[in-house]
Scaffold this active site. Structure first.
Site, PDB file in Angstrom:
ATOM      1  N   SER A 144      26.728 -68.336  77.599  1.00 53.75           N
ATOM      2  CA  SER A 144      27.179 -69.813  77.150  1.00 53.75           C
ATOM      3  C   SER A 144      27.637 -70.610  77.207  1.00 53.75           C
ATOM      4  O   SER A 144      28.287 -70.953  75.613  1.00 53.75           O
ATOM      5  CB  SER A 144      24.729 -69.998  77.181  1.00 53.75           C
ATOM      6  OG  SER A 144      24.755 -71.395  76.804  1.00 53.75           O
ATOM      7  N   TYR A 156      18.011 -68.910  70.414  1.00 55.25           N
ATOM      8  CA  TYR A 156      18.433 -69.040  71.952  1.00 55.25           C
ATOM      9  C   TYR A 156      20.656 -68.565  71.166  1.00 55.25           C
ATOM     10  O   TYR A 156      20.978 -67.667  71.766  1.00 55.25           O
ATOM     11  CB  TYR A 156      18.315 -69.525  72.823  1.00 55.25           C
ATOM     12  CG  TYR A 156      19.794 -69.754  74.546  1.00 55.25           C
ATOM     13  CD1 TYR A 156      19.518 -68.462  74.979  1.00 55.25           C
ATOM     14  CD2 TYR A 156      20.404 -70.592  74.935  1.00 55.25           C
ATOM     15  CE1 TYR A 156      19.896 -68.341  76.878  1.00 55.25           C
ATOM     16  CE2 TYR A 156      20.830 -70.198  76.097  1.00 55.25           C
ATOM     17  CZ  TYR A 156      20.725 -69.054  76.356  1.00 55.25           C
ATOM     18  OH  TYR A 156      21.132 -69.101  78.061  1.00 55.25           O
TER      19      TYR A 156
HETATM   20  P1  NDP Z   1      17.763 -66.203  85.453  1.00 51.17           P
HETATM   21  O1  NDP Z   1      16.341 -66.085  84.709  1.00 51.17           O
HETATM   22  O2  NDP Z   1      17.589 -66.384  87.398  1.00 51.17           O
HETATM   23  O3  NDP Z   1      18.460 -64.774  85.585  1.00 51.17           O
HETATM   24  C1  NDP Z   1      18.417 -63.576  84.841  1.00 51.17           C
HETATM   25  C2  NDP Z   1      18.101 -62.255  84.794  1.00 51.17           C
HETATM   26  O4  NDP Z   1      17.887 -61.911  84.088  1.00 51.17           O
HETATM   27  C3  NDP Z   1      16.798 -61.637  85.951  1.00 51.17           C
HETATM   28  O5  NDP Z   1      17.735 -61.105  87.150  1.00 51.17           O
HETATM   29  C4  NDP Z   1      16.118 -60.962  85.623  1.00 51.17           C
HETATM   30  O6  NDP Z   1      15.771 -60.103  85.960  1.00 51.17           O
HETATM   31  C5  NDP Z   1      17.522 -60.199  83.968  1.00 51.17           C
HETATM   32  N1  NDP Z   1      17.165 -59.571  83.413  1.00 51.17           N
HETATM   33  C6  NDP Z   1      16.246 -59.985  82.035  1.00 51.17           C
HETATM   34  N2  NDP Z   1      15.652 -59.280  81.002  1.00 51.17           N
HETATM   35  C7  NDP Z   1      16.761 -58.257  81.559  1.00 51.17           C
HETATM   36  C8  NDP Z   1      16.193 -56.972  80.655  1.00 51.17           C
HETATM   37  N3  NDP Z   1      15.492 -56.088  79.522  1.00 51.17           N
HETATM   38  N4  NDP Z   1      17.497 -55.349  82.098  1.00 51.17           N
HETATM   39  C9  NDP Z   1      17.425 -56.039  82.857  1.00 51.17           C
HETATM   40  N5  NDP Z   1      17.679 -57.197  83.180  1.00 51.17           N
HETATM   41  C10 NDP Z   1      16.917 -57.994  83.075  1.00 51.17           C
HETATM   42  O7  NDP Z   1      18.775 -66.782  84.226  1.00 51.17           O
HETATM   43  P2  NDP Z   1      20.048 -67.009  84.990  1.00 51.17           P
HETATM   44  O8  NDP Z   1      20.650 -66.741  86.867  1.00 51.17           O
HETATM   45  O9  NDP Z   1      19.811 -68.663  85.163  1.00 51.17           O
HETATM   46  O10 NDP Z   1      21.143 -66.989  83.939  1.00 51.17           O
HETATM   47  C11 NDP Z   1      21.618 -65.925  83.489  1.00 51.17           C
HETATM   48  C12 NDP Z   1      22.639 -65.815  82.811  1.00 51.17           C
HETATM   49  O11 NDP Z   1      23.413 -67.065  82.368  1.00 51.17           O
HETATM   50  C13 NDP Z   1      21.521 -65.266  81.141  1.00 51.17           C
HETATM   51  O12 NDP Z   1      22.207 -64.854  80.221  1.00 51.17           O
HETATM   52  C14 NDP Z   1      21.307 -66.960  80.678  1.00 51.17           C
HETATM   53  O13 NDP Z   1      21.424 -66.455  79.322  1.00 51.17           O
HETATM   54  C15 NDP Z   1      23.235 -68.085  81.086  1.00 51.17           C
HETATM   55  N6  NDP Z   1      22.899 -69.245  81.369  1.00 51.17           N
HETATM   56  C16 NDP Z   1      21.790 -69.650  82.038  1.00 51.17           C
HETATM   57  C17 NDP Z   1      22.086 -71.211  81.586  1.00 51.17           C
HETATM   58  C18 NDP Z   1      21.423 -72.095  82.028  1.00 51.17           C
HETATM   59  O14 NDP Z   1      21.224 -73.201  82.541  1.00 51.17           O
HETATM   60  N7  NDP Z   1      20.979 -71.569  83.609  1.00 51.17           N
HETATM   61  C19 NDP Z   1      23.398 -71.812  80.981  1.00 51.17           C
HETATM   62  C20 NDP Z   1      24.554 -70.792  80.084  1.00 51.17           C
HETATM   63  C21 NDP Z   1      23.611 -69.439  80.673  1.00 51.17           C
HETATM   64  P3  NDP Z   1      14.554 -59.582  85.954  1.00 51.17           P
HETATM   65  O15 NDP Z   1      13.844 -59.703  85.247  1.00 51.17           O
HETATM   66  O16 NDP Z   1      13.967 -58.674  87.179  1.00 51.17           O
HETATM   67  O17 NDP Z   1      14.837 -58.110  84.955  1.00 51.17           O
END
Ligand code: NDP
Length: 249
Positions: free
Chosen positions: A134, A147
Site C-alpha cells: 500500500s 495499518y
Molecule cells: P477487501 O477487504 O475487499 O479484501 C480483503 C481480502 O482479504 C478478502 O478477500 C478477505 O477474504 C481476505 N482476507 C482477510 N483476512 C484473511 C485471512 N486471515 N486469510 C485469508 N484471507 C483473508 O480489500 P481490498 O480488495 O480493498 O484490499 C486488498 C489488499 O489491498 C489488502 O492487502 C489491502 O490492505 C490492500 N490495499 C487496499 C487499498 C484500498 O484502498 N482498498 C489501498 C492499498 C492497499 P475473507 O474475508 O473471505 O477471508
C-alpha cells in the site's frame, strides 16, 4: 487444469482487488487458485473463471500447509493480496488488539504463504511473487499508525525477499496502491459503518477500482521473466499523495 496453463495463487480472492485479480489472470490464461476464508465466494468465483477454490486463513500455519499441498510441486505466480485495515484511532488511543490483527494478516499471513509456496515458485523455473502492500507501506498519516506499521512491514519483507532470492528463478514485485474504492476495505476498517465508509471516497473524482490494480498485477506477471518490476505505486489522479486528495465536495 491443462498441463500447459500457467498457475497462479491469489490470496484474498473473495472480494475487491483479489477477486478482480483472479478474473484478470484467468483471462490472461492462468489457472487461478482462489484463496480466502469465505468458501462460498471463492467457489462461485472459481466456477466462473475455471479455477480452483482453496479455503484458507493465511494466518493459520496448518491451513497454509494444506494450501501448499493443494497447489502441488510447481507454481508460476503468487499474489499475496489478503490483508486490510482495522480502525482509525490515533497511536495514543489505539487498541493493541487491532494492531495485532493487522500485523497478523498483512505481515504474518504474507510470510506464511510465502514460506510455504516459494519452493513451488522455484520449481517452476520462472516464478513470480507479487506482494500487494500500500502507499501506507511508504508514508504515514494520522489515524493510520497500526495499518502503516503493518504495511511498512510488508514493504520491508518484500525488499528483503528480493535480496535473499537473488540467484534463484523467482522475481519479486511490490505493488503499492493508493485509494482504491472496493466494497469491503473501508467498511471493515470502520467497523461496518457504511456511511463512514462512503465518506472516505466522498467527492473524489474516480478513485481507483479493483480492476485497475488487477490490470497492473497482470501486466507485471506477463512481462518477460528476466524483467523484474521491483516496485509500483499506483494512485488515482485525484490523489497526489496520501494527504493530498482533491475533492469536489
Ligand atoms: P477487501 O477487504 O475487499 O479484501 C480483503 C481480502 O482479504 C478478502 O478477500 C478477505 O477474504 C481476505 N482476507 C482477510 N483476512 C484473511 C485471512 N486471515 N486469510 C485469508 N484471507 C483473508 O480489500 P481490498 O480488495 O480493498 O484490499 C486488498 C489488499 O489491498 C489488502 O492487502 C489491502 O490492505 C490492500 N490495499 C487496499 C487499498 C484500498 O484502498 N482498498 C489501498 C492499498 C492497499 P475473507 O474475508 O473471505 O477471508
Amino acid at each position: 487444469m491443462s498441463s500447459r496453463s500457467k498457475s497462479a495463487v491469489v490470496t484474498g480472492a473473495s472480494s475487491g482487488i483479489g477477486e478482480a485479480t483472479a478474473r484478470s489472470l484467468a483471462e490472461a490464461g492462468y489457472h487461478v487458485f482462489c484463496v480466502a476464508r469465505r468458501t462460498d465466494r471463492i467457489e462461485a468465483l472459481a466456477t466462473e473463471i475455471g479455477g480452483t477454490a482453496v479455503t484458507c486463513d493465511v494466518t493459520d500455519a496448518g491451513q497454509v500447509d494444506a494450501l501448499a499441498a493443494a497447489i502441488g510441486e510447481r507454481l508460476d505466480l503468487l499474489v499475496n493480496n489478503a490483508g486490510g485495515a482495522i480502525g482509525v484511532e490515533q497511536v495514543t488511543d489505539a487498541d493493541p488488539e487491532g494492531w495485532r490483527r493487522m500485523y497478523d494478516v498483512n505481515v504474518i499471513g504474507t510470510l506464511l504463504v510465502t514460506q510455504a509456496l516459494v519452493p513451488a515458485l522455484v520449481a517452476s523455473g520462472a516464478g513470480t511473487l507479487i506482494n500487494i502492500s500500500s502507499t501506507a507501506g511508504h508514508d504515514v498519516y494520522e489515524g493510520g499508525g497500526g495499518y502503516t506499521a503493518a504495511k511498512h512491514g510488508v514493504t520491508a519483507m518484500t525488499g528483503t525477499l528480493r535480496l535473499e532470492l537473488n540467484g534463484l528463478p523467482v522475481r519479486v514485485t511490490e505493488i503499492a496502491p493508493g485509494m482504491v474504492r472496493t466494497e469491503e476495505f473501508s467498511l471493515n476498517r470502520l467497523g461496518g459503518d457504511q456511511a463512514a465508509a462512503d465518506d472516505v471516497y466522498a467527492g473524489v473524482d474516480e478513485p481507483l477500482v479493483a480492476a485497475d490494480i488487477a490490470d497492473v498485477v497482470t501486466w507485471v506477471a506477463t512481462r518477460p521473466h528476466h524483467v523484474n518490476i521491483d516496485s509500483l505505486t499506483v494512485r488515482p489522479i485525484a490523489q497526489a499523495a496520501v494527504h493530498k486528495v482533491h475533492r469536489t465536495t
